[in-house]
Scaffold this active site. Structure first.
Site, PDB file in Angstrom:
ATOM      1  N   TYR A 176       1.068  -1.367   0.006  1.00 22.60           N
ATOM      2  CA  TYR A 176      -0.049  -0.162  -0.043  1.00 22.60           C
ATOM      3  C   TYR A 176       1.013   1.483  -0.061  1.00 22.60           C
ATOM      4  O   TYR A 176       0.681   2.162  -0.877  1.00 22.60           O
ATOM      5  CB  TYR A 176      -0.811   0.007   1.134  1.00 22.60           C
ATOM      6  CG  TYR A 176      -2.031   1.292   1.160  1.00 22.60           C
ATOM      7  CD1 TYR A 176      -2.842   1.139   0.514  1.00 22.60           C
ATOM      8  CD2 TYR A 176      -1.586   2.422   1.939  1.00 22.60           C
ATOM      9  CE1 TYR A 176      -3.735   2.300   0.356  1.00 22.60           C
ATOM     10  CE2 TYR A 176      -2.360   3.128   1.928  1.00 22.60           C
ATOM     11  CZ  TYR A 176      -3.724   3.303   1.202  1.00 22.60           C
ATOM     12  OH  TYR A 176      -4.461   4.345   1.115  1.00 22.60           O
ATOM     13  N   LYS A 215       1.165   4.057  -2.914  1.00 25.20           N
ATOM     14  CA  LYS A 215       0.732   5.503  -2.748  1.00 25.20           C
ATOM     15  C   LYS A 215       2.064   6.252  -2.972  1.00 25.20           C
ATOM     16  O   LYS A 215       1.734   7.453  -3.601  1.00 25.20           O
ATOM     17  CB  LYS A 215      -0.004   5.622  -1.665  1.00 25.20           C
ATOM     18  CG  LYS A 215      -1.118   5.089  -1.220  1.00 25.20           C
ATOM     19  CD  LYS A 215      -2.377   5.697  -2.498  1.00 25.20           C
ATOM     20  CE  LYS A 215      -3.781   5.264  -2.149  1.00 25.20           C
ATOM     21  NZ  LYS A 215      -4.845   5.910  -3.079  1.00 25.20           N
ATOM     22  N   THR A 239     -13.881   5.839   6.242  1.00 22.65           N
ATOM     23  CA  THR A 239     -14.628   5.076   5.120  1.00 22.65           C
ATOM     24  C   THR A 239     -15.034   3.547   5.340  1.00 22.65           C
ATOM     25  O   THR A 239     -14.463   3.270   6.411  1.00 22.65           O
ATOM     26  CB  THR A 239     -13.266   4.957   3.842  1.00 22.65           C
ATOM     27  OG1 THR A 239     -12.282   4.269   4.511  1.00 22.65           O
ATOM     28  CG2 THR A 239     -12.820   6.539   3.794  1.00 22.65           C
TER      29      THR A 239
END
Length: 164
Positions: free
Chosen positions: A72, A76, A107
């Site tokens: 991840y 990014k 989220t």
């Protein structure tokens, strides 16, 4: 779950040696490849118009790389570099590209975060998880004329967890 289990058991997480190629590629496809495809499509529409503003969603994880998320964080960081490279290219065509790099945000993905990991993000010295609306406000600012002098910027929106 591997990371949460390791935290609960008081041992370091072991992710990299267990990370399979399919999991690595999935994260790269979604985050980095997906960003490329959206940037390319936006530039194709905006370049003939001679104007536009593109706001990319990055992540504070590209700077403050959390243990257990090498794929991840790498994806990014790639999103940030890609966006900045495109920003340099397209500014001559009147197109601005900037990035908002959120920290923990409420989220659907955050809702699935194991409690042991969520508690690791809790810090009474900083703001709690951002709301999607707070991140949207930053994106709207970057897209607005008020941000006309921002090109290739990466704005950290992490509630004070760290500065870069």
């Amino acid at each position: 779950q591997l990371i949460a289990d390791a935290l609960v058991e008081g041992r370091p997480p072991e992710v990299t040696d267990r990370l399979d190629d399919a999991s690595w590629r999935r994260v790269m496809r979604v985050n980095l490849d997906g960003t490329f495809h959206v940037l390319r499509a936006a530039v194709r529409v905006m370049r003939p118009a001679g104007a536009g503003a593109i706001v990319v969603i990055g992540s504070s994880s590209a700077f403050d790389t959390p243990v257990g998320y090498p794929h991840y964080s790498a994806s990014k960081a790639g999103v940030h570099a890609l966006s900045q490279a495109v920003a340099k290219e397209v500014i001559a065509s009147g197109i601005r590209v900037n990035v908002v790099a959120p920290g923990p945000t409420e989220t659907g993905m955050a809702a699935r975060t194991p409690a042991a990991l969520r508690s690791g993000f809790a810090d009474p010295r900083v703001r709690p998880y951002a709301t999607p609306g707070e991140i949207a406000d930053i994106a709207l600012f970057l897209a607005s004329d008020a941000a006309a002098n921002l090109v290739g910027a990466v704005l950290l929106a992490n509630g004070g967890r760290f500065t870069a």
